[in-house]
Scaffold this active site. Structure first.
Site, short mmCIF file in Angstrom:
data_model
loop_
_atom_site.label_atom_id
_atom_site.label_comp_id
_atom_site.label_asym_id
_atom_site.label_seq_id
_atom_site.Cartn_x
_atom_site.Cartn_y
_atom_site.Cartn_z
N LYS A 45 5.33 -1.37 28.43
CA LYS A 45 4.84 -1.22 29.81
C LYS A 45 3.39 -0.70 29.79
O LYS A 45 2.53 -1.18 30.52
CB LYS A 45 5.72 -0.25 30.61
CG LYS A 45 7.09 -0.83 30.95
CD LYS A 45 8.05 0.19 31.53
CE LYS A 45 9.44 -0.42 31.67
NZ LYS A 45 10.48 0.53 32.09
N GLN A 89 11.22 6.78 33.12
CA GLN A 89 11.97 5.86 32.24
C GLN A 89 13.43 6.31 32.12
O GLN A 89 13.71 7.47 31.81
CB GLN A 89 11.30 5.81 30.85
CG GLN A 89 11.98 4.86 29.89
CD GLN A 89 11.89 3.39 30.31
OE1 GLN A 89 10.88 2.95 30.87
NE2 GLN A 89 12.94 2.64 30.05
N ASP A 112 9.23 1.55 40.61
CA ASP A 112 10.48 0.97 40.12
C ASP A 112 11.42 0.63 41.28
O ASP A 112 12.46 0.00 41.06
CB ASP A 112 11.20 1.98 39.20
CG ASP A 112 11.24 1.51 37.76
OD1 ASP A 112 10.89 0.35 37.50
OD2 ASP A 112 11.62 2.32 36.89
#
Ligand code: NAP
Length: 275
Positions: A45, A89, A112
């Site tokens: 990422k 994460q 997200d």
């Protein structure tokens, strides 16, 4: 369906729009602990972020941080106006409560799309940031002109990360959506109805040729590590000859997830300017 190529096009589009922005977006990926799979995901990422011209505001937090200290780091990023997006994460170490940490992120920095606020907006059909993998599936279907209006779409999997938000995005596009899960009776019978069959179960070989209508489009979100390497949920070799289009694993939905993260980061940066 070539997810790598479509992702490459979207990443180039994102880089071009970042280039036009007067203030560069900055994305803070937050990694807690040293889980090797999570570290690899975060690294890819971060590479994509930098390639797109987005500022990499990564934070690595050691495994021994408690709920309060991780919360304090997130709060600091929330208050930092130069940080326009935050990604925590997952999965987090077992001693941390993911939901309460995720929900400290304000919806306009939630790249997200996993906060309760953004999930609620998606459910209500309102504007917000959608989770990256489901958004990537839609972008792939759009790229290949797969018509969703009134189409029978069957989704296998109802997780908060993939299946559930995907169902909502498909409903928005006027598909007739059937959600399946581990308690669904006679899964192959339901799958055979699908014009578009999307599987996100994490079960290798779950979808066989006899469960797929001739001419259907099949999207395989599953990523399974087996002794023969990575594979999806679809028995690709036997299903491919029956279908109109299908995604491979790897090289299908996976690259789209990161491309949509970049797109969400640009959207979030525009939102941050407005807030
Ligand atoms: P998850 O939270 O484990 O959810 C799996 C879902 O599949 C659950 O709803 C489960 O039903 C259902 N399911 C499991 N076995 C089934 C079966 N035999 N028949 C029908 N339904 C079944 O997983 P996830 O996070 O959604 O991820 C799903 C898969 O996608 C995994 O392989 C994951 O690695 C992959 N993934 C890929 C990407 C990408 O970028 N390509 C991103 C995220 C995830 P119940 O609800 O009844 O338990």
């Amino acid at each position: 369906m070539d997810g790598k190529e479509v992702a490459r096009l979207i990443r180039a589009e994102v880089a071009a729009s970042v280039n036009q922005m007067s203030v560069r977006p900055a994305l803070a990926t937050v990694l807690v602990g040293d889980d090797p799979a999570s570290a690899t995901y975060v690294l890819s990422k971060r590479r994509a972020i930098s390639d797109a011209g987005i500022v990499d505001a990564h934070r690595h937090v050691s495994q021994d941080h408690n709920q309060g200290s991780v919360a304090a780091i997130i709060d600091e990023l929330v208050l930092d106006d130069s940080v326009t997006g935050i990604l925590l994460q997952l999965p987090l170490p077992d001693h941390l409560d993911s939901a309460s940490l995720i929900n400290r992120i304000p919806p306009h920095k939630d790249v997200d799309g996993l906060t309760e606020a953004n999930a609620g907006r998606l459910l209500l059909g309102q504007h917000g940031l959608a989770p990256c993998t489901p958004a990537g599936v839609l972008a792939l279907l759009d790229h290949y002109d797969i018509d969703l209006f009134g189409a029978e779409v069957v989704v296998i999997g109802r997780s908060n990360l993939v299946g559930r938000p995907l169902g909502q995005l498909l409903l928005r596009r006027h598909a007739t959506v059937t959600m399946c899960h581990s308690r669904t009776r006679d899964l192959p019978r339901l799958c055979r109805r699908a014009d578009v069959l999307i599987t996100a179960a994490g079960v290798p070989g779950l979808v066989t040729a006899s469960a797929v209508k001739v001419g259907a489009t099949v999207i395989d979100v599953g990523i399974n590590r087996t002794e023969h390497g990575l594979c999806g949920d679809v028995a690709f070799g036997e299903v491919m000859p029956r279908v109109h289009a299908i995604t491979p694993v790897p090289g299908g939905v996976g690259p789209m997830t990161i491309a949509m993260l970049l797109r969400n980061t640009v959207t979030a940066a525009h939102e941050s300017i407005r807030v």
